[in-house]
Write a protein that holds these residues in place. Structure first.
Motif, PDB file in Angstrom:
ATOM      1  N   CYS A  27     -73.518-117.671 -17.146  1.00  0.00           N
ATOM      2  CA  CYS A  27     -74.199-118.230 -18.312  1.00  0.00           C
ATOM      3  C   CYS A  27     -75.698-117.928 -18.293  1.00  0.00           C
ATOM      4  CB  CYS A  27     -73.961-119.734 -18.389  1.00  0.00           C
ATOM      5  SG  CYS A  27     -72.257-120.180 -18.781  1.00  0.00           S
ATOM      6  N   SER A  28     -76.286-117.894 -17.113  1.00  0.00           N
ATOM      7  CA  SER A  28     -77.709-117.555 -17.011  1.00  0.00           C
ATOM      8  C   SER A  28     -77.968-116.110 -17.404  1.00  0.00           C
ATOM      9  CB  SER A  28     -78.214-117.798 -15.584  1.00  0.00           C
ATOM     10  OG  SER A  28     -78.130-119.171 -15.241  1.00  0.00           O
ATOM     11  N   GLY A  68     -80.553-126.191 -11.216  1.00  0.00           N
ATOM     12  CA  GLY A  68     -80.252-125.969 -12.631  1.00  0.00           C
ATOM     13  C   GLY A  68     -79.078-126.782 -13.131  1.00  0.00           C
ATOM     14  N   HIS A  73     -79.553-120.618 -23.112  1.00  0.00           N
ATOM     15  CA  HIS A  73     -80.646-121.119 -22.281  1.00  0.00           C
ATOM     16  C   HIS A  73     -80.163-122.372 -21.571  1.00  0.00           C
ATOM     17  CE1 HIS A  73     -84.544-122.657 -20.992  1.00  0.00           C
ATOM     18  NE2 HIS A  73     -84.287-123.783 -21.655  1.00  0.00           N
ATOM     19  N   ASN A  74     -80.462-122.472 -20.281  1.00  0.00           N
ATOM     20  CA  ASN A  74     -80.074-123.643 -19.499  1.00  0.00           C
ATOM     21  C   ASN A  74     -80.954-124.828 -19.878  1.00  0.00           C
ATOM     22  OD1 ASN A  74     -79.340-125.557 -17.606  1.00  0.00           O
ATOM     23  ND2 ASN A  74     -79.514-124.188 -15.839  1.00  0.00           N
ATOM     24  N   ALA A 118     -82.746-126.291 -16.697  1.00  0.00           N
ATOM     25  CA  ALA A 118     -83.228-125.298 -15.735  1.00  0.00           C
ATOM     26  C   ALA A 118     -84.220-125.899 -14.752  1.00  0.00           C
ATOM     27  CB  ALA A 118     -83.867-124.126 -16.482  1.00  0.00           C
ATOM     28  N   MET A 144     -72.808-120.753 -13.407  1.00  0.00           N
ATOM     29  CA  MET A 144     -74.261-120.708 -13.512  1.00  0.00           C
ATOM     30  C   MET A 144     -74.756-119.270 -13.623  1.00  0.00           C
ATOM     31  SD  MET A 144     -77.059-122.505 -13.683  1.00  0.00           S
ATOM     32  CE  MET A 144     -76.667-124.142 -13.014  1.00  0.00           C
ATOM     33  N   GLU A 145     -74.210-118.401 -12.803  1.00  0.00           N
ATOM     34  CA  GLU A 145     -74.635-117.002 -12.810  1.00  0.00           C
ATOM     35  C   GLU A 145     -74.291-116.316 -14.131  1.00  0.00           C
ATOM     36  OE1 GLU A 145     -73.904-112.816 -10.317  1.00  0.00           O
ATOM     37  OE2 GLU A 145     -72.919-114.676  -9.674  1.00  0.00           O
ATOM     38  N   PHE A 159     -75.611-125.401 -21.345  1.00  0.00           N
ATOM     39  CA  PHE A 159     -76.409-124.305 -21.875  1.00  0.00           C
ATOM     40  C   PHE A 159     -76.498-124.438 -23.391  1.00  0.00           C
ATOM     41  CE2 PHE A 159     -75.825-122.774 -17.681  1.00  0.00           C
ATOM     42  CZ  PHE A 159     -76.778-121.777 -17.460  1.00  0.00           C
TER      43      PHE A 159
END
Length: 235
Positions: free
Chosen positions: A187-188, A203, A194-195, A198, A184-185, A232
Motif C-alpha cells: 500500500c505504501s 505506520g 497515503h498512509n 504514517a 504496509m509495503e 490508507f
C-alpha cells in the motif's frame, strides 16, 4: 470492457470455496431476504451496479470484502446508518448468517454480494465511487509458498485505490505479522494512496474503538499474535 481507468488484474484465487449446508435459520433468511438484499456477482448485468437505485437513496458506499459469518459486518452496518453498506462474500452460509444478524439488529442499510470481489471491483464498480473499502482478517495463507495467493498484492491494491473517491479509505486488519508488513509495503508503494497514520510507530493505525473484536483477534491473542490495523487514504 477495459479502459485506462481500470487496472489490469490477473485472476488470483485468494480464497477457498468452502462447502457447507445452511442451517434452517440461514435458509429462512436467504429465502425471505436475499431477493431484496442480495445479488450474485456472476449474475450482475454488464456495467456498474446502481447502488443508489438498489438502496433506494443516495449515500456514501462502503464495501467490505470477506464478511465471513457476519458478526462484525452486521454491527458495523448497524452503527453507521449514514452509509450504504455492501458486503461481498463467497461463502453462502455466511451470507445467510449475516442476513439473520442484520434482521436481529434491524439493519436496513446493508446489501450483499455473493462472489469474487476482484470481479466485482473490476467490472461492476465505477472508478472513484466508493467512500471506503474494508478488508478485515483476510485468509493469511501463512505458508511461504502460498503468499502469492494473498489478496493484498500490488495489482489488487491499485484496483481498490482506483475505485475509491478522493479521501476514501482502504482499511485492513490482520493478525499475521508478515502479512501486515506485506500490506504496509504494497500500500505504501501505491501512488494513489497515503498512509493516514504514517506518523505512528511503524505506520500502524491505532485500533479503532468502533471495530468489534473478532474471533480471529481473540484467537490471535491466545496464540500470542498481535493484530495490526492499516488505514490508507485515496489522494
Amino acid at each position: 470492457m477495459e479502459n485506462e481507468d481500470q487496472p489490469r488484474l490477473r485472476s488470483v484465487v485468494s480464497y477457498v470455496n468452502r462447502g457447507g449446508r445452511m442451517t434452517v435459520g440461514q435458509q429462512r433468511a436467504w429465502e425471505e431476504h436475499w431477493p431484496s438484499l442480495g445479488r450474485t456477482v456472476g449474475g450482475l448485468p454488464e456495467g456498474p451496479v446502481d447502488f443508489d437505485g438498489w438502496f433506494g437513496r443516495s449515500a456514501p458506499v462502503m464495501l467490505e470484502i470477506g464478511s465471513g459469518m457476519g458478526e462484525t459486518t452486521s454491527q458495523l452496518a448497524a452503527a453507521a446508518p449514514e452509509l450504504n453498506y455492501v458486503a461481498a462474500e463467497v461463502y453462502e452460509p455466511g451470507l445467510g448468517q449475516l442476513m439473520l444478524r442484520a434482521e436481529k439488529l434491524g439493519v436496513e442499510t446493508l446489501r450483499l454480494l455473493h462472489g469474487d470481489a476482484v470481479v466485482l471491483l473490476t467490472e461492476h464498480v465505477s472508478p472513484g465511487t466508493l467512500s471506503g473499502v474494508r478488508l478485515f482478517f483476510p485468509d493469511p495463507w501463512p505458508k511461504k509458498r502460498h503468499h502469492k495467493r494473498r489478496i493484498v498484492q500490488p495489482a489488487f491494491v491499485a484496483l481498490v485505490a482506483s475505485r475509491l473517491a478522493p479521501g476514501g479509505t482502504f482499511h485492513m486488519a490482520t493478525d499475521w505479522e508478515n502479512y501486515a508488513e506485506q500490506m504496509m509495503e504494497v500500500c505504501s508503494g501505491e501512488p494513489l494512496l497515503h498512509n493516514r497514520h504514517a506518523g505512528e510507530p511503524g505506520g500502524w493505525a491505532p485500533r479503532p474503538d468502533w471495530r468489534p473484536i473478532t474471533k480471529f483477534e481473540n484467537r490471535a491473542d491466545v496464540e500470542g499474535r498481535v493484530s495490526h490495523d492499516l488505514i490508507f487514504e485515496r489522494v
